[in-house]
Write a protein that holds these residues in place. Structure first.
Motif, PDB file in Angstrom:
ATOM      1  N   GLN A  55       0.847  -1.197   0.000  1.00  0.00           N
ATOM      2  CA  GLN A  55       0.000   0.000   0.000  1.00  0.00           C
ATOM      3  C   GLN A  55       0.884   1.250   0.000  1.00  0.00           C
ATOM      4  N   GLU A  56       1.978   1.186   0.758  1.00  0.00           N
ATOM      5  CA  GLU A  56       2.898   2.327   0.846  1.00  0.00           C
ATOM      6  C   GLU A  56       3.530   2.635  -0.509  1.00  0.00           C
ATOM      7  N   ILE A  59       0.956   4.344  -2.649  1.00  0.00           N
ATOM      8  CA  ILE A  59       0.727   5.727  -2.209  1.00  0.00           C
ATOM      9  C   ILE A  59       1.909   6.606  -2.611  1.00  0.00           C
ATOM     10  N   GLU A  85       0.934  13.723   0.552  1.00  0.00           N
ATOM     11  CA  GLU A  85       0.755  12.381   1.107  1.00  0.00           C
ATOM     12  C   GLU A  85      -0.638  12.228   1.719  1.00  0.00           C
ATOM     13  N   CYS A  86      -1.113  13.254   2.413  1.00  0.00           N
ATOM     14  CA  CYS A  86      -2.471  13.207   2.986  1.00  0.00           C
ATOM     15  C   CYS A  86      -3.520  13.083   1.886  1.00  0.00           C
ATOM     16  N   GLU A  89      -3.343   9.561   0.380  1.00  0.00           N
ATOM     17  CA  GLU A  89      -3.952   8.564   1.273  1.00  0.00           C
ATOM     18  C   GLU A  89      -5.471   8.644   1.220  1.00  0.00           C
ATOM     19  N   ALA A  93      -7.819   5.615  -0.112  1.00  0.00           N
ATOM     20  CA  ALA A  93      -8.899   5.076   0.722  1.00  0.00           C
ATOM     21  C   ALA A  93     -10.215   5.083  -0.043  1.00  0.00           C
TER      22      ALA A  93
END
Length: 102
Positions: A55-56, A59, A85-86, A89, A93
């Motif tokens: 997942q990282e 992202i 990054e926010c 994410e 999601a």
């Protein structure tokens, strides 16, 4: 991309803006969501050797794509990368939410 997924991503960016994230501006929100979801869903086509990415990793790739698409000089982003990054994410999601349609 499905409309419910897009709506979830837009709502998430609206919340980030309310929390003070400068990247989730109402002026760029639609563009960020469109670019982000397109980038998220094209990961395996662009990285065919990485069959089970973390997942990282996905992202990080999404952050890189957003920065390259939005910033005139991507190398100069600096600490603003945390805000990207926010946003990444939140888009990730939304892409993984149960509302997602194939």
């Amino acid at each position: 991309m499905s409309e419910p997924t897009r709506a979830v991503a837009l709502a998430a960016l609206t919340e980030l803006w309310a929390q003070g994230c400068p990247i989730a501006s109402p002026d760029d929100r639609d563009r960020l969501v469109d670019i982000g979801l397109r980038r998220w869903h094209s990961f395996h086509r662009r990285h065919p050797r990485n069959r089970q990415p973390s997942q990282e990793a996905r992202i990080r790739d999404l952050v890189r794509g957003l920065i390259e698409a939005v910033e005139p000089k991507p190398r100069l982003v600096g600490p603003l990368v945390k805000d990207y990054e926010c946003v990444a994410e939140a888009i990730a999601a939304a892409a993984a939410s149960p509302l997602r349609q194939p």
